[in-house]
Design an enzyme around this catalytic site. Structure first.
Site, PDB file in Angstrom:
ATOM      1  N   LYS A   1      36.915  55.961  38.714  1.00  0.00           N
ATOM      2  CA  LYS A   1      38.214  55.631  38.259  1.00  0.00           C
ATOM      3  C   LYS A   1      38.470  56.191  37.172  1.00  0.00           C
ATOM      4  O   LYS A   1      38.045  55.488  36.390  1.00  0.00           O
ATOM      5  CB  LYS A   1      39.086  54.493  38.178  1.00  0.00           C
ATOM      6  CG  LYS A   1      38.632  53.982  39.957  1.00  0.00           C
ATOM      7  CD  LYS A   1      38.483  52.089  39.949  1.00  0.00           C
ATOM      8  CE  LYS A   1      38.235  51.726  41.872  1.00  0.00           C
ATOM      9  NZ  LYS A   1      37.090  51.961  41.964  1.00  0.00           N
TER      10      LYS A   1
ATOM     11  N   HIS B   1      35.060  46.769  38.927  1.00  0.00           N
ATOM     12  CA  HIS B   1      36.420  46.899  38.420  1.00  0.00           C
ATOM     13  C   HIS B   1      37.578  45.927  39.078  1.00  0.00           C
ATOM     14  O   HIS B   1      37.548  45.695  40.561  1.00  0.00           O
ATOM     15  CB  HIS B   1      36.968  48.264  38.751  1.00  0.00           C
ATOM     16  CG  HIS B   1      37.907  47.965  38.633  1.00  0.00           C
ATOM     17  ND1 HIS B   1      39.266  48.258  38.382  1.00  0.00           N
ATOM     18  CD2 HIS B   1      38.118  47.877  36.863  1.00  0.00           C
ATOM     19  CE1 HIS B   1      39.960  48.633  37.848  1.00  0.00           C
ATOM     20  NE2 HIS B   1      39.919  48.063  36.543  1.00  0.00           N
TER      21      HIS B   1
ATOM     22  N   ARG C   1      62.862  59.564  20.782  1.00  0.00           N
ATOM     23  CA  ARG C   1      63.166  59.527  22.160  1.00  0.00           C
ATOM     24  C   ARG C   1      62.285  58.301  22.817  1.00  0.00           C
ATOM     25  O   ARG C   1      62.568  57.975  23.512  1.00  0.00           O
ATOM     26  CB  ARG C   1      63.137  60.557  22.804  1.00  0.00           C
ATOM     27  CG  ARG C   1      64.301  61.701  22.458  1.00  0.00           C
ATOM     28  CD  ARG C   1      64.204  63.164  23.190  1.00  0.00           C
ATOM     29  NE  ARG C   1      62.754  63.522  22.700  1.00  0.00           N
ATOM     30  CZ  ARG C   1      62.016  64.159  23.021  1.00  0.00           C
ATOM     31  NH1 ARG C   1      62.538  65.208  24.173  1.00  0.00           N
ATOM     32  NH2 ARG C   1      60.717  65.179  22.810  1.00  0.00           N
TER      33      ARG C   1
ATOM     34  N   TYR D   1      45.655  53.805  39.257  1.00  0.00           N
ATOM     35  CA  TYR D   1      43.651  53.850  39.048  1.00  0.00           C
ATOM     36  C   TYR D   1      43.966  55.603  39.683  1.00  0.00           C
ATOM     37  O   TYR D   1      44.796  56.032  40.536  1.00  0.00           O
ATOM     38  CB  TYR D   1      43.687  53.679  40.522  1.00  0.00           C
ATOM     39  CG  TYR D   1      43.214  52.053  40.589  1.00  0.00           C
ATOM     40  CD1 TYR D   1      42.090  51.533  40.396  1.00  0.00           C
ATOM     41  CD2 TYR D   1      44.761  51.350  40.327  1.00  0.00           C
ATOM     42  CE1 TYR D   1      42.325  50.023  40.238  1.00  0.00           C
ATOM     43  CE2 TYR D   1      44.488  50.042  40.602  1.00  0.00           C
ATOM     44  CZ  TYR D   1      42.983  49.345  40.808  1.00  0.00           C
ATOM     45  OH  TYR D   1      43.276  47.799  40.800  1.00  0.00           O
TER      46      TYR D   1
ATOM     47  N   HIS E   1      36.205  44.467  43.071  1.00  0.00           N
ATOM     48  CA  HIS E   1      35.503  45.864  43.815  1.00  0.00           C
ATOM     49  C   HIS E   1      35.672  46.777  43.296  1.00  0.00           C
ATOM     50  O   HIS E   1      35.383  47.169  42.407  1.00  0.00           O
ATOM     51  CB  HIS E   1      36.845  46.217  43.797  1.00  0.00           C
ATOM     52  CG  HIS E   1      38.047  45.451  45.212  1.00  0.00           C
ATOM     53  ND1 HIS E   1      37.682  44.549  46.008  1.00  0.00           N
ATOM     54  CD2 HIS E   1      38.759  43.873  44.522  1.00  0.00           C
ATOM     55  CE1 HIS E   1      39.461  43.369  46.426  1.00  0.00           C
ATOM     56  NE2 HIS E   1      39.075  43.247  45.515  1.00  0.00           N
TER      57      HIS E   1
ATOM     58  N   ARG F   1      42.173  40.559  40.522  1.00  0.00           N
ATOM     59  CA  ARG F   1      41.809  41.208  41.348  1.00  0.00           C
ATOM     60  C   ARG F   1      40.952  41.288  41.379  1.00  0.00           C
ATOM     61  O   ARG F   1      39.885  42.024  40.446  1.00  0.00           O
ATOM     62  CB  ARG F   1      42.310  42.460  40.921  1.00  0.00           C
ATOM     63  CG  ARG F   1      44.475  42.422  41.282  1.00  0.00           C
ATOM     64  CD  ARG F   1      45.155  43.939  41.351  1.00  0.00           C
ATOM     65  NE  ARG F   1      45.972  43.858  41.722  1.00  0.00           N
ATOM     66  CZ  ARG F   1      46.928  44.599  42.871  1.00  0.00           C
ATOM     67  NH1 ARG F   1      45.507  44.128  43.686  1.00  0.00           N
ATOM     68  NH2 ARG F   1      47.916  44.109  43.146  1.00  0.00           N
TER      69      ARG F   1
ATOM     70  N   LYS G   1      41.301  37.596  50.550  1.00  0.00           N
ATOM     71  CA  LYS G   1      40.151  38.690  50.803  1.00  0.00           C
ATOM     72  C   LYS G   1      39.499  38.471  49.621  1.00  0.00           C
ATOM     73  O   LYS G   1      38.627  38.375  49.750  1.00  0.00           O
ATOM     74  CB  LYS G   1      40.904  40.151  50.883  1.00  0.00           C
ATOM     75  CG  LYS G   1      40.417  41.677  50.523  1.00  0.00           C
ATOM     76  CD  LYS G   1      40.302  42.980  50.550  1.00  0.00           C
ATOM     77  CE  LYS G   1      39.499  43.454  50.317  1.00  0.00           C
ATOM     78  NZ  LYS G   1      39.574  44.989  49.861  1.00  0.00           N
ATOM     79  N   ASP G   2      40.415  38.451  48.798  1.00  0.00           N
ATOM     80  CA  ASP G   2      39.601  37.842  46.892  1.00  0.00           C
ATOM     81  C   ASP G   2      38.894  36.693  47.427  1.00  0.00           C
ATOM     82  O   ASP G   2      37.562  36.226  46.396  1.00  0.00           O
ATOM     83  CB  ASP G   2      39.902  38.560  45.887  1.00  0.00           C
ATOM     84  CG  ASP G   2      40.217  40.335  45.690  1.00  0.00           C
ATOM     85  OD1 ASP G   2      40.221  40.634  46.935  1.00  0.00           O
ATOM     86  OD2 ASP G   2      41.137  40.307  44.974  1.00  0.00           O
TER      87      ASP G   2
END
Length: 186
Positions: A74, A121, A27, A133, A65, A62, A172-173
């Protein structure tokens, strides 16, 4: 076929690369990527508080952070797609302070990364991806912080050729601090 949990301690103290439990049959597969009991048997005390998902386009970065107060350990896994995931040791008293490590996480390899508190991270999205996360601390927007993705003092070797060097960054980044500002207590 069954793949049992396996835990690889990484050379940045407290971090792990983990292969989750996966059972395959005609499956498809069934996956268990977290078990409090099994994690604790392997020295990881991760008291799950919140779960987040990101859905990102190819080329998204990303940045690095972290949470300044009430740090967030995390457990990160790429549920679909493929990312190049990066952790940075931000513990100022650590012998590996400022060092980074990178890992490919994907739907295919099903690996997950345990990111301890006081680590940064971030990741580069190589294929459109959904990333999970599982956090052992709540998110507090007022303590959210980060370091710019291409900081020369950290020197992360992002595999930008895999995204044709076309990157997507949030506003922001684009405006995060550099590692020197973080190190010196900005």
């Amino acid at each position: 076929m069954i793949q049992k949990f396996s835990f690889e301690k990484l050379d940045l103290e407290g971090s792990f690369l983990i292969k989750p439990f996966v059972a395959y049959d005609e499956r498809g597969y069934f996956i268990k990527d977290y078990s409090k009991e099994i994690f604790e048997e392997n020295g990881i005390y991760h008291d799950l508080k919140e779960v987040f998902y990101t859905n990102s386009y190819k080329g998204v970065i990303r940045a690095i952070h972290f949470q300044r107060i009430n740090e967030q350990p995390k457990l990160v896994r790429c549920i679909s797609g493929k990312i190049y995931d990066v952790i940075v040791d931000l513990r100022k008293d650590s012998p590996t302070f400022g060092e980074w490590r990178g890992f490919y996480l994907s739907e295919d390899n099903k690996n997950e990364l345990y990111v301890p508190k006081n680590f940064g991270h971030g990741y580069l999205v190589i294929e459109p991806s959904i990333v999970s996360y599982k956090c052992a601390e709540k998110f507090y927007g007022e303590y959210d912080d980060g370091i710019i993705w291409n900081d020369p003092d950290i020197g992360i070797d992002w595999p930008l050729d895999l995204v044709d060097k076309k990157i997507i960054l949030s506003e922001k980044d684009k405006n995060l601090q550099c590692f020197k500002e973080f190190r010196d207590g900005k």
